[in-house]
Design a protein around this motif. Structure first.
Motif, PDB file in Angstrom:
ATOM      1  N   ASP A 671       0.845  -1.194   0.000  1.00 35.82           N
ATOM      2  CA  ASP A 671       0.000   0.000   0.000  1.00 35.82           C
ATOM      3  C   ASP A 671       0.879   1.241   0.000  1.00 35.82           C
ATOM      4  O   ASP A 671       1.378   1.672   1.035  1.00 35.82           O
ATOM      5  CB  ASP A 671      -0.923  -0.006   1.226  1.00 35.82           C
ATOM      6  N   ILE A 672       1.104   1.826  -1.176  1.00 33.76           N
ATOM      7  CA  ILE A 672       1.858   3.068  -1.319  1.00 33.76           C
ATOM      8  C   ILE A 672       0.842   4.168  -1.616  1.00 33.76           C
ATOM      9  O   ILE A 672       0.221   4.157  -2.683  1.00 33.76           O
ATOM     10  CB  ILE A 672       2.891   2.981  -2.467  1.00 33.76           C
ATOM     11  N   PRO A 673       0.626   5.117  -0.701  1.00 30.88           N
ATOM     12  CA  PRO A 673      -0.443   6.116  -0.911  1.00 30.88           C
ATOM     13  C   PRO A 673      -0.258   6.970  -2.150  1.00 30.88           C
ATOM     14  O   PRO A 673      -1.221   7.313  -2.824  1.00 30.88           O
ATOM     15  CB  PRO A 673      -0.379   6.965   0.365  1.00 30.88           C
ATOM     16  N   CYS A 674       0.991   7.336  -2.469  1.00 23.08           N
ATOM     17  CA  CYS A 674       1.176   8.329  -3.522  1.00 23.08           C
ATOM     18  C   CYS A 674       2.575   8.219  -4.096  1.00 23.08           C
ATOM     19  O   CYS A 674       3.518   7.844  -3.386  1.00 23.08           O
ATOM     20  CB  CYS A 674       0.942   9.735  -2.945  1.00 23.08           C
ATOM     21  N   VAL A 675       2.733   8.523  -5.379  1.00 23.35           N
ATOM     22  CA  VAL A 675       4.047   8.587  -6.007  1.00 23.35           C
ATOM     23  C   VAL A 675       4.230   9.978  -6.615  1.00 23.35           C
ATOM     24  O   VAL A 675       3.342  10.501  -7.281  1.00 23.35           O
ATOM     25  CB  VAL A 675       4.222   7.497  -7.081  1.00 23.35           C
TER      26      VAL A 675
END
Length: 886
Positions: A671-675
């Motif tokens: 789970d990576i919220p944002c790039v």
């Protein structure tokens, strides 16, 4: 007494039966005024048996008025009478008389009705009306169609309509005007149907058309069958509160529009004097040295305000100086006799000002940064209304003054390098342009481009702090070698420029030789002796170029030739200098091939929230490994891509590759919220950028808010509508925009306030001395405050120590990234790092939970996670990792 059997027998039976069943008392008398009929209801009212009454004169019943009644005057007449009973009780009754013909004879019929309950109700209604008329809130009662049926005295006083003028008219016809918010009105009407009613603030108008802000509390009354019968509204005048809100809106709008603080202070004082015409107001700034500087006071004499400028605060310096000194409000009831005012009272007294009340304005850290004062034309204390105004103005004044200080600080950030204090790239360009413009005909301007030799080795072996110290001492050495009138600036990194007006090649070579010789002696950095040298390239205006960029590029090319010649020397630009151009051509061809054949890769550096240690997102950083050239630094290939026109392709490729990787991570359960992806200002000249980004997100099934596009200050400098429209289109799409490396270039708060950005990034260069240098800490604090005031997420780059992270958390910085947590990692290495980081967070949380169960909670309970310093097996920096693409 015998029963009376007189003329009543002549009355028809059906009529007698009807009169007997009547709810009202019926008394029939003949022409002799003797009672011929007395029904059951009459027996109840008088509490007399009819046998006792029939045949008697009506005076027996207390109806003496019937004796003088005539058919012409009393037909249908109604009146109220008092009936006295045998037991001594007394009741009020309504009497109605009628004359009729019965059996050929004239009879008088008296209808009597007990009205005791009606009288009681009238008395209660009169009492309620008295209460309603004594309240200062307007009361309005309407029927179910909103036609007014009642208003109180306060309504008349508030709106100017008498009860007679208001009754029967539509409430909206009297109270609603052109600027009344229709949505609020609709909401208020919907509340009429609610069982409990409701309250709304709404703009209304009085009879003369003046605005009145009302708080309208609406309640409904229904009959026994549940049908709406009446609507009750209690109206409170909140105009004063709205005036304060308008004052706040006036100043906040001025702050957002980057209006100069003197104009803001002028507007504030003038608006205050409109809503409080009995005062004269002033706003003063107290600088860091404790000196007074008038900002606003349009109604004060100009010479008086000028005389205050530069006065030091103190315990006996009028009201304002004393308030600033003690940090609390000071009231001088009589300027003429107050000892604190003796040196300053003459001019205020001449213009009729008799008293002064001053309140200190404090910053968020508790410093007194200003005062707000009320001057009165009589010896008096402030009212509650004055106190409310000042409470609002002190807050607004703090915002304005803090913005002024932050703006001054950011102006320094915009034009000067914070490490060396030298003009930065933006300011240096302006200085070069001024030097060229001032160059007399036939004269030359020499430009030297200097690059510190082996600077990377110092960073890698001794650390960035040592590298910073080297740059500071290098700048000091250069200052000592240049002459008055020469200009020294730092382009960035280890690159410096010296501009020498009225110098030809021979004079420039003397300066270069002197610098080279001065750098022979090693520098002392800590306990180490560090050798220092520089490669210098020189170009001459107008011999080599007349364009600033070309002049710098030529000096840069000559500097590369000096490095190839063995460093610690200098070279002049010449027309046959093609070697560097050939090398760049080789690199540009290789870069084109890398873009076409997937030779570029993205590495990812985590961004961590300061509040709980959770991952906020990742920044995608381009890396290039060429089979022949090896690892090529982003600091080299990104400028090359800009020169070759490849930077837009790299930006689009980076977005596409970052979206693909995010989709892959999410599919794998990470789970990576944002790039965050870096883009060039050129990308924002593409009108189709938003649609291209939308297509990429859709191809990988990602929501828009998963993507953050980092823009550079070059976009802010660009006033062309295409770039702004593109940014707005991206924001409407839901994609975030982040302003990268804030403060290292041209930073315009006016542009910043109007750009649709969501995030502000503090450049890594400001982190180096933030723990030990108060100036560096003040700069970082100012940037954080700017972000907070604009409601932006603030991200700090280049965080390398626990102390830096903890300080940023205290200042309110939202997110940090840097080697403290991890360098930029390959996707596989980042996945392993994230699992380790999550496990470490879980371990810390479980340990805290265990401690909290074992002992009562105490102290700070904020979750703090120790950074995982084993990222990718090591926390050491990769080559050139601190230099990111632009």
């Amino acid at each position: 007494m015998r029963a009376y059997d007189g003329p009543v027998a002549e009355t028809p039976d059906f009529l007698l039966a009807a009169l007997e069943r009547a709810n009202e008392a019926v008394v029939i008398v003949d022409h002799d005024l003797r009672v011929t009929h007395f029904n059951a209801a009459a027996e109840l009212i008088w509490q007399l048996d009819r046998a006792e009454v029939l045949g008697r004169h009506v005076s027996y019943l207390g109806l003496k008025d019937l004796a003088v009644a005539t058919p012409a005057s009393d037909q249908g007449r109604g009146s109220e009478i008092a009936i006295h009973r045998k037991d001594g009780s007394r009741i009020l009754a309504a009497l109605s008389l009628s004359h009729v013909e019965l059996g050929g004879q004239r009879r008088m019929i008296a209808l009597v009705r007990d009205i005791a309950s009606e009288v009681d109700q009238r008395q209660r209604l009169a009492l309620l009306t008295l209460v309603a008329d004594t309240t200062n809130r307007a009361v309005v009662v309407t029927d179910h169609d909103l036609n007014i049926v009642y208003t109180n005295a306060a309504f008349t006083g508030m709106f100017g309509y008498s009860p007679e003028e208001a009754k029967g008219r539509q409430a909206s016809e009297l109270l609603i005007g052109r600027d009344t918010d229709r949505r609020t009105l609709a909401r208020l009407r919907r509340r009429i149907g609610d069982e409990n009613g409701g309250e709304e603030e709404i703009l209304s108008y009085d009879r003369s058309g003046d605005e009145i802000w009302l708080s309208a509390n609406v309640q409904t009354f229904r009959n026994r069958r549940g049908r709406l019968k009446y609507i009750f509204a209690l109206l409170t005048d909140i105009t004063e509160t709205k005036q304060l809100r308008s004052l706040q809106q006036l100043i906040m709008t001025a702050l957002a529009d980057e209006i100069p603080i003197a104009d803001i202070a002028d507007r504030l004082c003038r608006r205050v004097e409109e809503i409080a015409p009995d005062v004269v107001s002033s706003l003063l700034h107290i600088d860091a040295g404790g000196l007074v500087h008038p900002l606003g006071g349009p109604s004060l004499p100009d010479d008086y305000s000028r005389a205050l400028d530069g006065i030091a605060i103190g315990p006996d310096v009028g009201s304002c100086g004393s308030a600033a000194f003690y940090g609390k409000a000071v009231l001088a009831m009589d300027l003429d006799t107050d000892p604190r005012w003796q040196p300053y009272k003459t001019r205020p007294l001449e213009v009729g000002l008799r008293a002064c009340w001053s309140t200190p304005i404090k910053s968020k850290d508790g410093r007194v940064i200003g005062t707000f004062a009320f001057y009165f034309r009589e010896c008096r204390a402030p009212s509650r209304w004055h106190q409310r105004i000042v409470d609002a103005c002190v807050h607004l004044g703090a915002l304005a003054i803090e913005r002024k200080e932050a703006r001054a600080q950011i102006a320094r950030l915009a034009y000067y390098d914070m490490l060396t204090g030298l003009p930065n790239r933006t300011h240096l360009r302006n200085l070069i342009a001024e030097a060229i413009k001032a160059c007399p005909a036939g004269k030359q301007v020499a430009l030297a481009f200097l690059d510190v030799d082996n600077f990377k080795d110092v960073n890698d072996t001794l650390g960035h702090s040592a590298g910073d110290e080297l740059l500071v001492q290098f700048a000091q050495c250069l200052r000592a070698q240049i002459q008055p009138g020469d200009l020294l600036g730092r382009l960035g990194g280890d690159e410096f420029v010296i501009v020498m007006p009225n110098r030809d090649a021979a004079a420039a070579s003397v300066v270069a030789s002197r610098i080279t010789e001065a750098l022979v002696a090693p520098l002392s950095i800590g306990s180490r002796q560090v050798p220092m040298s520089a490669s210098i390239g020189i170009s001459i205006y107008p011999d080599n170029a007349i364009d600033i960029d070309a002049l710098i590029q030529q000096a840069d090319a000559a500097m590369y030739q000096a490095k190839q010649a063995g460093r610690s020397t200098y070279r002049f630009f010449s027309a046959d200098m093609n070697r560097l151009a050939e090398q760049r051509l080789l690199h540009s061809a290789a870069l084109r091939s890398a873009i076409a054949n997937d030779g570029l890769k993205l590495h990812y550096q985590p961004q961590i929230r300061t509040i709980d240690g959770a991952i906020h997102g990742v920044e995608a950083l381009a890396r290039w490994h060429d089979p022949l050239l090896g690892e090529v630094s982003p600091a080299k290939f990104i400028p090359l891509a800009e020169e070759c026109g490849l930077i837009e392709q790299i930006g689009l490729w980076s977005i596409r590759e970052a979206c693909r990787q995010m989709a892959e991570w999410r599919k794998g359960g990470l789970d990576i919220p944002c790039v965050s992806v870096n883009l060039s200002p050129i990308n924002f000249q593409n009108v189709n950028l938003a649609s291209a980004v939308a297509e990429m997100l859709a191809d990988h099934g990602l929501p828009p808010d998963v993507l953050m596009l980092e823009i550079t200050e070059g976009v802010i400098m660009n006033e062309r509508s295409v770039a702004i429209e593109t940014m707005n289109a991206l924001r409407e799409l839901g994609v975030g925009l982040s302003l990268d490396d804030f403060g290292t270039g041209y930073s315009s708060l006016s542009r910043l306030a109007h750009l649709p950005i969501r995030e502000l990034k503090i450049d890594r260069s400001f982190m180096r001395d933030v723990e030990k240098d108060p100036s560096a800490r003040a700069i970082v604090t100012s940037v954080v405050r700017v972000g907070q005031s604009l409601q932006l997420t603030v991200v700090a780059e280049g965080v390398e120590t626990d102390g830096q992270r903890n300080l940023l958390a205290i200042l309110g910085c939202d997110v940090v990234q840097g080697f403290l947590y991890a360098p930029a990692l390959s996707p596989q290495a980042f996945g392993r790092w994230l699992l380790d980081h999550s496990a470490e967070r879980a371990r810390v949380m479980l340990a805290r939970v265990g401690r909290s169960l074992a002992e009562p909670p105490a102290g700070d309970t904020t979750l703090s996670v120790v950074p995982d310093k084993r990222a990718n097996g090591s926390r050491e920096r990769a080559p050139d990792d601190r230099l990111r693409e632009r």
